[in-house]
Scaffold this motif. Structure first.
Motif, PDB file in Angstrom:
ATOM      1  N   ILE A 145       0.873  -1.186   0.000  1.00  0.00           N
ATOM      2  CA  ILE A 145       0.000   0.000   0.000  1.00  0.00           C
ATOM      3  C   ILE A 145       0.902   1.225   0.000  1.00  0.00           C
ATOM      4  CG2 ILE A 145      -1.803   1.251   1.263  1.00  0.00           C
ATOM      5  CD1 ILE A 145      -2.739  -1.448   2.387  1.00  0.00           C
ATOM      6  N   THR A 146       0.760   2.063  -1.032  1.00  0.00           N
ATOM      7  CA  THR A 146       1.728   3.153  -1.208  1.00  0.00           C
ATOM      8  C   THR A 146       1.065   4.532  -1.155  1.00  0.00           C
ATOM      9  OG1 THR A 146       1.530   3.035  -3.630  1.00  0.00           O
ATOM     10  CG2 THR A 146       3.241   1.683  -2.625  1.00  0.00           C
ATOM     11  N   PRO A 147       1.861   5.562  -0.876  1.00  0.00           N
ATOM     12  CA  PRO A 147       1.327   6.924  -0.711  1.00  0.00           C
ATOM     13  C   PRO A 147       1.417   7.748  -1.998  1.00  0.00           C
ATOM     14  CG  PRO A 147       3.588   6.872   0.032  1.00  0.00           C
ATOM     15  CD  PRO A 147       3.297   5.504  -0.536  1.00  0.00           C
ATOM     16  N   ALA A 174      -1.962   5.190  -4.060  1.00  0.00           N
ATOM     17  CA  ALA A 174      -2.837   6.197  -3.443  1.00  0.00           C
ATOM     18  C   ALA A 174      -3.772   6.808  -4.481  1.00  0.00           C
ATOM     19  CB  ALA A 174      -1.995   7.289  -2.800  1.00  0.00           C
ATOM     20  N   GLU A 176      -4.844   9.761  -4.581  1.00  0.00           N
ATOM     21  CA  GLU A 176      -4.510  11.154  -4.916  1.00  0.00           C
ATOM     22  C   GLU A 176      -3.542  11.255  -6.087  1.00  0.00           C
ATOM     23  OE1 GLU A 176      -4.350   9.823  -1.915  1.00  0.00           O
ATOM     24  OE2 GLU A 176      -5.515  11.046  -0.512  1.00  0.00           O
ATOM     25  N   LEU A 204      -9.945   3.783  -3.494  1.00  0.00           N
ATOM     26  CA  LEU A 204      -9.910   4.502  -2.218  1.00  0.00           C
ATOM     27  C   LEU A 204      -9.268   3.645  -1.134  1.00  0.00           C
ATOM     28  CD1 LEU A 204     -13.527   5.989  -2.260  1.00  0.00           C
ATOM     29  CD2 LEU A 204     -11.373   7.157  -2.829  1.00  0.00           C
ATOM     30  N   GLY A 205      -8.624   4.320  -0.182  1.00  0.00           N
ATOM     31  CA  GLY A 205      -8.011   3.596   0.931  1.00  0.00           C
ATOM     32  C   GLY A 205      -9.006   2.748   1.693  1.00  0.00           C
ATOM     33  N   VAL A 206     -10.163   3.333   1.996  1.00  0.00           N
ATOM     34  CA  VAL A 206     -11.136   2.599   2.822  1.00  0.00           C
ATOM     35  C   VAL A 206     -11.802   1.455   2.062  1.00  0.00           C
ATOM     36  CG1 VAL A 206     -11.663   4.425   4.476  1.00  0.00           C
ATOM     37  CG2 VAL A 206     -12.877   4.357   2.286  1.00  0.00           C
ATOM     38  N   THR A 224       3.272   2.263   3.417  1.00  0.00           N
ATOM     39  CA  THR A 224       3.926   3.565   3.581  1.00  0.00           C
ATOM     40  C   THR A 224       2.825   4.612   3.608  1.00  0.00           C
ATOM     41  OG1 THR A 224       5.809   2.777   2.283  1.00  0.00           O
ATOM     42  CG2 THR A 224       5.669   5.139   2.640  1.00  0.00           C
ATOM     43  N   SER A 226       0.483   7.419   6.581  1.00  0.00           N
ATOM     44  CA  SER A 226       0.368   8.142   7.854  1.00  0.00           C
ATOM     45  C   SER A 226       0.275   7.161   9.034  1.00  0.00           C
ATOM     46  CB  SER A 226      -0.881   9.018   7.824  1.00  0.00           C
ATOM     47  OG  SER A 226      -2.020   8.200   7.673  1.00  0.00           O
ATOM     48  N   THR A 229      -3.376   5.685   9.532  1.00  0.00           N
ATOM     49  CA  THR A 229      -3.757   4.623   8.598  1.00  0.00           C
ATOM     50  C   THR A 229      -2.910   3.378   8.855  1.00  0.00           C
ATOM     51  OG1 THR A 229      -4.381   6.299   6.994  1.00  0.00           O
ATOM     52  CG2 THR A 229      -4.111   4.081   6.162  1.00  0.00           C
ATOM     53  N   ALA A 232      -4.493   1.282  11.413  1.00  0.00           N
ATOM     54  CA  ALA A 232      -5.640   0.509  10.900  1.00  0.00           C
ATOM     55  C   ALA A 232      -5.151  -0.705  10.116  1.00  0.00           C
ATOM     56  CB  ALA A 232      -6.513   1.405  10.017  1.00  0.00           C
ATOM     57  N   VAL A 233      -4.130  -0.500   9.286  1.00  0.00           N
ATOM     58  CA  VAL A 233      -3.602  -1.595   8.463  1.00  0.00           C
ATOM     59  C   VAL A 233      -2.972  -2.665   9.365  1.00  0.00           C
ATOM     60  CG1 VAL A 233      -1.770  -2.148   6.783  1.00  0.00           C
ATOM     61  CG2 VAL A 233      -3.299  -0.202   6.378  1.00  0.00           C
TER      62      VAL A 233
HETATM   63  P1  ADP Z   1      -2.159  10.412   3.813  1.00  0.00           P
HETATM   64  O1  ADP Z   1      -2.619  10.681   5.185  1.00  0.00           O
HETATM   65  O2  ADP Z   1      -0.724  10.652   3.584  1.00  0.00           O
HETATM   66  O3  ADP Z   1      -3.046  10.912   2.723  1.00  0.00           O
HETATM   67  P2  ADP Z   1      -2.717   7.613   4.163  1.00  0.00           P
HETATM   68  O4  ADP Z   1      -1.788   7.075   5.158  1.00  0.00           O
HETATM   69  O5  ADP Z   1      -4.142   7.715   4.559  1.00  0.00           O
HETATM   70  O6  ADP Z   1      -2.165   8.913   3.563  1.00  0.00           O
HETATM   71  O7  ADP Z   1      -2.612   6.784   2.822  1.00  0.00           O
HETATM   72  C1  ADP Z   1      -1.540   5.988   2.405  1.00  0.00           C
HETATM   73  C2  ADP Z   1      -2.109   4.845   1.604  1.00  0.00           C
HETATM   74  O8  ADP Z   1      -2.995   4.098   2.456  1.00  0.00           O
HETATM   75  C3  ADP Z   1      -2.955   5.254   0.398  1.00  0.00           C
HETATM   76  O9  ADP Z   1      -2.766   4.322  -0.650  1.00  0.00           O
HETATM   77  C4  ADP Z   1      -4.365   5.171   0.938  1.00  0.00           C
HETATM   78  O10 ADP Z   1      -5.335   4.954  -0.067  1.00  0.00           O
HETATM   79  C5  ADP Z   1      -4.250   3.952   1.830  1.00  0.00           C
HETATM   80  N1  ADP Z   1      -5.296   3.864   2.868  1.00  0.00           N
HETATM   81  C6  ADP Z   1      -6.022   4.854   3.417  1.00  0.00           C
HETATM   82  N2  ADP Z   1      -6.882   4.377   4.340  1.00  0.00           N
HETATM   83  C7  ADP Z   1      -6.706   3.030   4.363  1.00  0.00           C
HETATM   84  C8  ADP Z   1      -7.286   1.953   5.107  1.00  0.00           C
HETATM   85  N3  ADP Z   1      -8.233   2.165   6.000  1.00  0.00           N
HETATM   86  N4  ADP Z   1      -6.822   0.698   4.890  1.00  0.00           N
HETATM   87  C9  ADP Z   1      -5.842   0.464   3.992  1.00  0.00           C
HETATM   88  N5  ADP Z   1      -5.268   1.439   3.256  1.00  0.00           N
HETATM   89  C10 ADP Z   1      -5.685   2.694   3.429  1.00  0.00           C
END
Ligand code: ADP
Length: 477
Positions: A145-147, A174, A176, A204-206, A224, A226, A229, A232-233
């Motif tokens: 999972i990448t940013p 990501a 974005e 989407l991440g979620v 990689t 925040s 997140t 949660a992962v």
């Molecule tokens: P930022 O806060 O830098 O926007 P995130 O840490 O939320 O970034 O996102 C980093 C990656 O994790 C992205 O690919 C995003 O889509 C993914 N992501 C966001 N929420 C979740 C989640 N609940 N489970 C898995 N991956 C997620």
């Protein structure tokens, strides 16, 4: 279809939930649409990756894996300018920085292509009458999972390391910014990577991210992003005891002693925070300066900050826009609270007069007067803002540098050789640069954090090992 699908089993597949808009952070305009992958596409991608691990790919000799990765590196180098322009427009970063990113991405595949057949195990002297071998094996299917801040580079370090070690990959980039990743996935197939070895599910991440993190067919996860997140992962992966590599950002300090080469330190410190508009995990966001050199250092920094200009990435100025309005609003509200706590602005750059009004531009800023326990001093701002603190001696410098929950990278500037050797041991940090600083750089250098910055290492040979497990084989003669 290419840009709008998920790359599964060597083909572009439309997502059941349709598409998402890919927005240009410099103008707010829609660049194109990307697939809105979800659980269904993740399921198909994991199953393709599992099949690759029970088919030909798993039987490929290491040298052949290496050749394909090296070919991919060469293809990226051939299409360097086109991919750099995609990365520039999608992330907003200045074109020359995007070019550096794509150079590094090609280099990752050159590096991991060369590394594939260099990984070997060990023989352990054990009891008489036995031979013990410790063999390195791929985990199997790696979820990645990448940013959005370095889409191509993080693709290089994760996919390069995982494939060179013989795994297959399902990657969720990501939402974005992921256009370069989609291009790279197709190039990997052109380089000869078999179908299913690399699958990409944008979304989407979620939705897509959460589905990947919780999928029972994943054997290893690399994340990689925040800290929130990451939690949660990791929580989701812990249900099935899936091993993780976590890179969760930093609040990296540049420690400048009065005996340092202040001109070089100032020049590097500015680059280390302005790079990618400060949206870099390893951005040097805190400047700790010995009080005796404070005026001299601040005046050098202020002169440089005042001259910085931000604008659209394609104009290749000092600094691009932030990735979106939410990041800009978050930064501005943190700075607002900083102002209430006594923040002073020592110097500020400017936004180019002709920069589009809808772009998420924030002028680079040099600030001070922030209490060490304030959120501006403790949390990632993810913007082009450098905060200055003063110290009187090495103990105070170390306490300040270590005084956040993060521990990713630290810069140390001094001409005193014993200090240059002794202080890195006391710094809680995954990397320490002495008299230089490499925010985001160093394909060969193991990278990752301590404390809340995460665990595990990517990049370099250690990064490849992170994508392997060990099997101990004990033979009685
Ligand atoms: P930022 O806060 O830098 O926007 P995130 O840490 O939320 O970034 O996102 C980093 C990656 O994790 C992205 O690919 C995003 O889509 C993914 N992501 C966001 N929420 C979740 C989640 N609940 N489970 C898995 N991956 C997620």
């Amino acid at each position: 279809m290419s840009g709008q699908g998920c790359f599964i089993n060597g083909k572009w597949v439309a997502a059941e939930s349709g598409t998402l808009e890919a927005l240009d952070p410099a103008t707010g305009a829609v660049i194109t649409e990307i697939a809105r992958g979800g659980p269904k596409e993740v399921e198909a991608a994991v199953s393709a990756a599992r099949e690759a691990m029970s088919g030909d790919w798993a039987q490929w000799p290491a040298v052949e894996r290496g050749r394909v990765l090296s070919r991919l590196g060469a293809l990226i180098a051939d299409q360097h300018e086109a991919i750099a322009k995609i990365e520039c427009r999608d992330t907003g970063k200045p074109l020359s920085q995007a070019r550096n990113d794509i150079t590094a991405t090609a280099r990752y595949f050159e590096y991991y292509g060369g590394a594939a057949d260099k990984l070997h195990g060990e023989v352990i002297p054990y009891q008489d009458g036995t031979t013990v071998m410790v063999q390195r094996e791929p985990y199997g299917v790696c979820g990645v999972i990448t940013p959005w801040n370095y889409p191509a580079q993080v693709f290089g370090r994760t996919v390069g390391g995982a494939l060179s070690a013989g795994n297959s990959v399902v990657l969720k980039p990501a939402e974005e910014a992921c256009l370069s990743v989609l291009t790279l996935a197709e190039l990997a197939a052109d380089a000869g990577l078999p179908a299913g070895a690399l699958n990409v599910v944008p979304g989407l991440g979620v939705e897509a991210g959460a589905a990947l993190a919780s999928h029972p067919g994943i054997d290893h996860l690399s994340f990689t992003g925040s800290p929130a997140t990451g939690t949660a992962v990791a929580r989701s992966a812990s249900e099935r005891h899936v091993p993780l590599t976590m890179e969760l950002g930093g609040k990296s300090a540049q420690i400048v002693f009065a005996d340092a080469d202040l001109d070089r330190a100032a020049e590097t410190a500015v680059r280390a925070i302005v790079q990618n508009a400060g949206q870099t995990c390893s951005a040097g966001s805190r400047l700790l300066v010995e009080r005796a050199a404070s005026d001299a250092m601040v005046s050098r920094l202020a002169e440089r900050f005042s001259a910085l200009i931000c604008g659209p990435g394609l104009e290749d100025l000092d600094c691009g826009p932030l990735i979106n309005g939410a990041q800009k609003a978050r930064l501005e509200s943190m700075l607002e609270r900083g102002r209430a706590a006594g923040m002073q602005i020592l110097a500020v750059g400017r936004v180019a007069e002709d920069a589009p009004a809808a772009g998420h531009f924030v002028p680079p800023m040099l600030i001070s007067g922030i209490p060490a326990d304030h959120e501006v001093a403790q949390e990632e701002l993810f913007g082009p803002v450098l905060t200055v603190f003063e110290f009187d001696d090495a103990d105070e410098a170390v306490a300040l540098a270590n005084g956040t929950e993060f521990g990713l990278v630290t810069g140390l500037w001094t001409r005193d050789a014993s200090r240059a050797l002794a202080l890195p041991r006391r710094l809680q940090s995954g990397q320490v640069f002495v008299n230089n600083y490499g925010a985001g750089g160093g394909v060969e250098l193991p990278f990752g954090g301590v404390k809340r910055s995460g665990y595990g290492r990517e990049k370099g040979f250690e990064g490849m090992k992170s994508f392997t497990t060990m099997k101990t084989v004990v033979l009685r003669h």
